[in-house]
Design a protein around this motif. Structure first.
Motif, PDB file in Angstrom:
ATOM      1  N   LEU A 265       3.660  -0.868   3.757  1.00 41.49           N
ATOM      2  CA  LEU A 265       3.870  -1.190   5.143  1.00 41.49           C
ATOM      3  C   LEU A 265       5.007  -1.958   5.661  1.00 41.49           C
ATOM      4  N   GLU A 266       5.698  -1.569   6.594  1.00 43.57           N
ATOM      5  CA  GLU A 266       6.902  -2.179   7.030  1.00 43.57           C
ATOM      6  C   GLU A 266       6.297  -3.564   7.892  1.00 43.57           C
ATOM      7  N   ARG A 267       6.618  -4.737   7.284  1.00 43.72           N
ATOM      8  CA  ARG A 267       6.149  -5.877   8.162  1.00 43.72           C
ATOM      9  C   ARG A 267       7.490  -7.009   8.155  1.00 43.72           C
ATOM     10  N   THR A 268       7.378  -7.643   9.086  1.00 42.87           N
ATOM     11  CA  THR A 268       8.323  -8.889   9.217  1.00 42.87           C
ATOM     12  C   THR A 268       7.820 -10.048   8.246  1.00 42.87           C
ATOM     13  N   VAL A 269       8.551 -10.429   7.286  1.00 40.30           N
ATOM     14  CA  VAL A 269       8.387 -11.542   6.245  1.00 40.30           C
ATOM     15  C   VAL A 269       9.279 -12.708   6.811  1.00 40.30           C
ATOM     16  N   ASN A 270       8.924 -13.715   6.891  1.00 38.75           N
ATOM     17  CA  ASN A 270       9.703 -14.783   7.339  1.00 38.75           C
ATOM     18  C   ASN A 270      11.138 -14.595   8.322  1.00 38.75           C
ATOM     19  N   GLY A 271      10.649 -13.584   9.240  1.00 40.31           N
ATOM     20  CA  GLY A 271      11.447 -13.310  10.217  1.00 40.31           C
ATOM     21  C   GLY A 271      12.483 -12.071  10.015  1.00 40.31           C
ATOM     22  N   GLN A 272      12.172 -11.630   8.842  1.00 40.18           N
ATOM     23  CA  GLN A 272      13.208 -10.480   8.490  1.00 40.18           C
ATOM     24  C   GLN A 272      12.317  -9.518   7.861  1.00 40.18           C
ATOM     25  N   PRO A 273      13.172  -8.131   8.020  1.00 42.20           N
ATOM     26  CA  PRO A 273      12.222  -7.013   7.624  1.00 42.20           C
ATOM     27  C   PRO A 273      11.686  -7.085   6.088  1.00 42.20           C
ATOM     28  N   GLY A 274      10.644  -6.949   5.796  1.00 40.31           N
ATOM     29  CA  GLY A 274       9.925  -6.740   4.452  1.00 40.31           C
ATOM     30  C   GLY A 274       8.970  -5.819   4.436  1.00 40.31           C
ATOM     31  N   LEU A 275       8.243  -5.908   3.314  1.00 36.18           N
ATOM     32  CA  LEU A 275       7.107  -4.849   3.000  1.00 36.18           C
ATOM     33  C   LEU A 275       5.955  -5.633   2.648  1.00 36.18           C
ATOM     34  N   VAL A 276       4.716  -4.908   2.720  1.00 38.27           N
ATOM     35  CA  VAL A 276       3.616  -5.393   2.532  1.00 38.27           C
ATOM     36  C   VAL A 276       2.800  -4.389   1.805  1.00 38.27           C
ATOM     37  N   THR A 277       2.092  -4.537   0.533  1.00 41.59           N
ATOM     38  CA  THR A 277       1.464  -3.355   0.022  1.00 41.59           C
ATOM     39  C   THR A 277      -0.263  -3.907   0.133  1.00 41.59           C
ATOM     40  N   GLN A 278      -0.883  -2.615   0.291  1.00 41.94           N
ATOM     41  CA  GLN A 278      -2.054  -2.822   0.573  1.00 41.94           C
ATOM     42  C   GLN A 278      -3.045  -1.767  -0.453  1.00 41.94           C
ATOM     43  N   HIS A 279      -4.079  -2.183  -0.852  1.00 38.20           N
ATOM     44  CA  HIS A 279      -5.082  -1.349  -1.778  1.00 38.20           C
ATOM     45  C   HIS A 279      -6.474  -1.459  -1.198  1.00 38.20           C
ATOM     46  N   ASP A 280      -6.929  -0.356  -0.922  1.00 35.57           N
ATOM     47  CA  ASP A 280      -8.033  -0.213  -0.119  1.00 35.57           C
ATOM     48  C   ASP A 280      -8.341  -0.959   0.856  1.00 35.57           C
ATOM     49  N   GLY A 281      -7.363  -1.207   1.703  1.00 39.25           N
ATOM     50  CA  GLY A 281      -7.278  -2.000   3.012  1.00 39.25           C
ATOM     51  C   GLY A 281      -7.026  -3.473   2.776  1.00 39.25           C
ATOM     52  N   VAL A 282      -6.908  -3.805   1.553  1.00 36.98           N
ATOM     53  CA  VAL A 282      -6.588  -5.318   1.026  1.00 36.98           C
ATOM     54  C   VAL A 282      -5.166  -5.702   0.929  1.00 36.98           C
ATOM     55  N   THR A 283      -4.496  -6.665   1.353  1.00 39.11           N
ATOM     56  CA  THR A 283      -3.413  -7.028   1.094  1.00 39.11           C
ATOM     57  C   THR A 283      -2.918  -7.764  -0.087  1.00 39.11           C
ATOM     58  N   VAL A 284      -2.496  -6.983  -0.948  1.00 37.45           N
ATOM     59  CA  VAL A 284      -2.082  -7.188  -2.402  1.00 37.45           C
ATOM     60  C   VAL A 284      -0.748  -8.179  -2.635  1.00 37.45           C
ATOM     61  N   THR A 285       0.179  -7.741  -1.938  1.00 36.19           N
ATOM     62  CA  THR A 285       1.631  -8.085  -2.172  1.00 36.19           C
ATOM     63  C   THR A 285       2.352  -8.310  -0.831  1.00 36.19           C
ATOM     64  N   VAL A 286       3.180  -9.195  -0.915  1.00 37.68           N
ATOM     65  CA  VAL A 286       3.982  -9.346   0.218  1.00 37.68           C
ATOM     66  C   VAL A 286       5.499  -9.573  -0.496  1.00 37.68           C
ATOM     67  N   LEU A 287       6.453  -8.506   0.115  1.00 38.52           N
ATOM     68  CA  LEU A 287       7.725  -8.412  -0.568  1.00 38.52           C
ATOM     69  C   LEU A 287       8.683  -9.013   0.567  1.00 38.52           C
ATOM     70  N   ALA A 288       9.608  -9.888   0.045  1.00 38.29           N
ATOM     71  CA  ALA A 288      10.951 -10.217   0.869  1.00 38.29           C
ATOM     72  C   ALA A 288      11.993  -9.963   0.021  1.00 38.29           C
ATOM     73  N   PHE A 289      13.236  -9.453   0.707  1.00 39.22           N
ATOM     74  CA  PHE A 289      14.276  -9.113   0.443  1.00 39.22           C
ATOM     75  C   PHE A 289      15.651  -9.946   0.724  1.00 39.22           C
ATOM     76  N   ASP A 290      16.438 -10.000  -0.050  1.00 41.07           N
ATOM     77  CA  ASP A 290      17.807 -10.716   0.247  1.00 41.07           C
ATOM     78  C   ASP A 290      18.984  -9.311   0.165  1.00 41.07           C
ATOM     79  N   VAL A 291      19.317  -9.103   1.276  1.00 43.99           N
ATOM     80  CA  VAL A 291      20.127  -7.716   1.371  1.00 43.99           C
ATOM     81  C   VAL A 291      21.659  -8.144   1.665  1.00 43.99           C
ATOM     82  N   ALA A 292      22.526  -7.931   0.851  1.00 39.63           N
ATOM     83  CA  ALA A 292      24.093  -8.252   1.059  1.00 39.63           C
ATOM     84  C   ALA A 292      24.795  -6.831   1.130  1.00 39.63           C
TER      85      ALA A 292
END
Length: 321
Positions: A265-292
């Protein structure tokens, strides 16, 4: 790098004006403590402890304080400073890599902007450049005194005379601490990507990841990209950083193969575009990115369930016996 706060209005909810004025500082204290500690749960504990110390005083002691708000800030900052000084020992006991706790705003981002709002307590933390994951990681590498001086002065605009009272050093020494911290920040930060471009790169990464397109993933990654996973001891979490475009791309494709039915899923993480993964409806990972520019230089993957509790769909803690 300053942050603005809008305290609650004195007199809300029919409270005594004096009590309401004290409670209106809660949001500022939470914002301060989160930036100092990198943990929403710890920040909330600090705020609770700060108020406990205020109410432990007699009415006469409270009335003798000229500025209750300044008193609350000093106490909260000192509690945070003590926690930062003891963090090294706690980190030595931590299993695997440690990443600051990701802060949600519970919204999906579209075209680089988030939409919608909720009443969740996490939303009391103002989302701005001072909470992006890249900066929090740099802050975590600073000495406790550097971090406190930098956050209080550069982010919250407290004069060095007040910072000195909290840190226990002279104003001149605190100025040097903040200068040193600024150098660390400048040395670690790559030129920031425009938010819309940042969002586009993260969205392209999501699509390539879901398609298991290794070549497309490699094209979106800096050749020296680093991925760090914080599992808090989970056996399935990668215990060490993964470096290099090809290795990181293969790592993410392998993750999809190992966890069928993973939803990204596309979600805002600490004020910036990030991703969240879910398995069977449960959030399992939150991903933050450093883009240059056009590529991703760092990916921080938080999998520790304790750090994911503020997120929608987080696993419920096991009942105590």
């Amino acid at each position: 790098m300053s942050t603005q706060h809008e305290p609650d209005r004195p007199g809300d909810d029919g409270l005594d004006p004096g009590l309401s004025a004290i409670m209106s500082e809660r949001r500022l204290l939470l914002n301060l403590a989160y930036r100092l500690l990198g943990s929403l749960a710890d920040a909330e504990d600090v705020v609770q402890e700060t108020y406990a110390r205020w109410y432990a005083m007699s009415r006469a002691e409270q009335e003798a304080i000229d500025s209750p708000g300044a008193w609350l800030t000093r106490v909260a900052s000192r509690i945070c400073l003590d926690q930062l000084r003891s963090a090294r020992a706690r980190r030595e006991r931590y299993v695997g890599e440690w990443i600051p706790e990701p802060l949600p705003d519970h919204t999906e981002w579209v075209g680089g902007r988030s939409a919608g709002a909720t009443g969740d307590p996490a939303d009391r933390v103002t989302l701005d450049e001072s909470v992006n994951m890249a900066l929090l990681v740099v802050l975590d590498a600073m000495t406790p005194a550097e971090r406190v001086a930098f956050i209080l002065h550069d982010v919250f605009r407290y004069p060095f005379s007040e910072v000195a009272e909290i840190v226990g050093r002279t104003p001149a020494a605190c100025r040097q601490l903040a200068t040193s911290a600024r150098r660390r920040v400048r040395a670690a930060q790559a030129p920031a990507a425009v938010t819309v471009r940042h969002a586009a790169v993260v969205r392209d990464f999501k699509q390539a990841w879901e398609a298991k397109d290794i070549d497309a993933l490699i094209g979106l990654l800096d050749p020296q990209v680093v991925t760090i996973a914080d599992g808090g001891g989970l056996a399935s979490a990668e215990p060490r950083p993964v470096t290099g475009g090809e290795r990181v791309a293969a790592y993410f494709v392998d993750l999809v193969d190992r966890v069928p039915g993973l939803t990204v899923l596309e979600r805002t993480v600490n004020g910036q575009p990030g991703l969240v993964t879910q398995h069977d409806g449960v959030t399992v990972t939150v991903l933050a990115f450093d883009v240059a520019g056009e590529v991703i230089k760092h990916i921080w993957a938080v999998r520790n369930p304790e750090k994911l509790r503020p997120w929608p769909g987080a696993a419920k803690p096991a009942p105590s016996r």
